[in-house]
Design a protein around this motif. Sequence first.
Motif, PDB file in Angstrom:
ATOM      1  N   TRP A   1       4.684  13.068  18.736  1.00  0.00           N
ATOM      2  CA  TRP A   1       5.266  14.295  19.124  1.00  0.00           C
ATOM      3  C   TRP A   1       4.284  14.146  20.498  1.00  0.00           C
ATOM      4  CZ3 TRP A   1       2.507  18.093  15.252  1.00  0.00           C
ATOM      5  CH2 TRP A   1       3.318  18.090  13.862  1.00  0.00           C
TER       6      TRP A   1
ATOM      7  N   ALA B   1       7.346  14.820  23.835  1.00  0.00           N
ATOM      8  CA  ALA B   1       7.113  15.711  24.555  1.00  0.00           C
ATOM      9  C   ALA B   1       7.350  15.095  25.851  1.00  0.00           C
ATOM     10  CB  ALA B   1       5.607  16.731  24.073  1.00  0.00           C
TER      11      ALA B   1
ATOM     12  N   THR C   1      10.482  14.577  27.057  1.00  0.00           N
ATOM     13  CA  THR C   1      10.937  15.609  28.047  1.00  0.00           C
ATOM     14  C   THR C   1      10.817  16.178  28.424  1.00  0.00           C
ATOM     15  OG1 THR C   1      11.954  15.754  25.294  1.00  0.00           O
ATOM     16  CG2 THR C   1      12.223  17.906  26.930  1.00  0.00           C
TER      17      THR C   1
ATOM     18  N   GLY D   1      11.300  14.143  17.667  1.00  0.00           N
ATOM     19  CA  GLY D   1      12.107  15.059  17.721  1.00  0.00           C
ATOM     20  C   GLY D   1      12.133  16.614  17.916  1.00  0.00           C
ATOM     21  N   LEU D   2      11.318  16.863  16.639  1.00  0.00           N
ATOM     22  CA  LEU D   2      11.165  18.319  15.949  1.00  0.00           C
ATOM     23  C   LEU D   2      10.642  18.918  16.739  1.00  0.00           C
ATOM     24  CD1 LEU D   2      11.877  17.288  12.175  1.00  0.00           C
ATOM     25  CD2 LEU D   2      13.127  19.001  13.357  1.00  0.00           C
TER      26      LEU D   2
ATOM     27  N   VAL E   1       9.397  18.978  19.988  1.00  0.00           N
ATOM     28  CA  VAL E   1       9.855  18.985  21.479  1.00  0.00           C
ATOM     29  C   VAL E   1      10.965  20.418  21.183  1.00  0.00           C
ATOM     30  CG1 VAL E   1      11.561  18.815  22.381  1.00  0.00           C
ATOM     31  CG2 VAL E   1      10.950  17.068  21.999  1.00  0.00           C
ATOM     32  N   THR E   2      11.037  20.994  20.227  1.00  0.00           N
ATOM     33  CA  THR E   2      11.096  22.404  20.430  1.00  0.00           C
ATOM     34  C   THR E   2       9.958  23.576  20.242  1.00  0.00           C
ATOM     35  OG1 THR E   2      13.146  22.102  18.396  1.00  0.00           O
ATOM     36  CG2 THR E   2      12.490  24.461  19.109  1.00  0.00           C
ATOM     37  N   PRO E   3       9.006  23.574  19.536  1.00  0.00           N
ATOM     38  CA  PRO E   3       7.716  24.393  19.410  1.00  0.00           C
ATOM     39  C   PRO E   3       7.209  24.122  20.861  1.00  0.00           C
ATOM     40  CG  PRO E   3       7.405  22.766  18.057  1.00  0.00           C
ATOM     41  CD  PRO E   3       8.675  22.546  18.198  1.00  0.00           C
TER      42      PRO E   3
ATOM     43  N   ALA F   1       8.361  22.884  23.743  1.00  0.00           N
ATOM     44  CA  ALA F   1       9.255  23.453  24.593  1.00  0.00           C
ATOM     45  C   ALA F   1       9.025  24.952  24.958  1.00  0.00           C
ATOM     46  CB  ALA F   1      11.136  23.213  24.176  1.00  0.00           C
ATOM     47  N   LEU F   2       9.070  25.810  23.641  1.00  0.00           N
ATOM     48  CA  LEU F   2       8.714  27.504  23.251  1.00  0.00           C
ATOM     49  C   LEU F   2       7.220  27.641  23.942  1.00  0.00           C
ATOM     50  CD1 LEU F   2      10.412  28.274  20.488  1.00  0.00           C
ATOM     51  CD2 LEU F   2      11.057  28.686  21.768  1.00  0.00           C
TER      52      LEU F   2
ATOM     53  N   GLU G   1       7.974  27.541  27.938  1.00  0.00           N
ATOM     54  CA  GLU G   1       8.479  28.611  28.522  1.00  0.00           C
ATOM     55  C   GLU G   1       7.697  30.484  28.404  1.00  0.00           C
ATOM     56  OE1 GLU G   1      12.225  29.573  25.928  1.00  0.00           O
ATOM     57  OE2 GLU G   1      13.240  27.897  26.884  1.00  0.00           O
TER      58      GLU G   1
END
Length: 190
Positions: free
Chosen positions: A19, A23, A26, A143-144, A146-148, A150-151, A154
């Motif tokens: 993780w 991250a 990214t 990879g999984l 990165v989504t949370p 990235a949220l 934001e």
Amino acid sequence: RRHGRVLGALIVVVTLRAWATAALVTFIPLLGRARGLSLGEATLPLTAFLLVGACGSLVGGLAADRWGRDRVLVGSLLASVPFGLYVALSGDAGLGFLLTAAGAGFCLNGSFTALTIRGQESVPGSVGMVTGILLGLSVGLGGLAVTPLALLAETAGLSTAAALAASLGLLAAAAVRLIPPAPTQVGVPT
């Protein structure tokens, strides 16, 4: 089943490390762009992270043979944190950003080699299975994550999310304690 505790602990460590790595891969170019770098310039710290990280894998393996798997694993995970926090929080877009991104890559990837060796030693007779699990999970779970994150970037800001990712090295280092001792082998430091 016989190795469930070892595999579970290894998976926790590899997940936290993955993780952090995914991250930072990214966020590094995004941080560079946010700090005023051009798109081409913002990729330089990422390139340093990845290239020096490859060197970290080699050095981590050599160091693990010399000083022991767990020492190198914990030490490199802990050493990655200040580099990652500098990348995330400094606001620097110059040489310091480039060098600390390289340092974070070196330490995170150095820990992966020691972790893989530790896993292989902990489950004798299943070297291929353990290596496959650790490699597969590190890519997939990284990879999984990165989504949370990235949220979070934001809502809380890019620097905050990157700092959280960098701090995962602390949790990963602490989780190394969950890995049971490897079966002893004569002449091999653990």
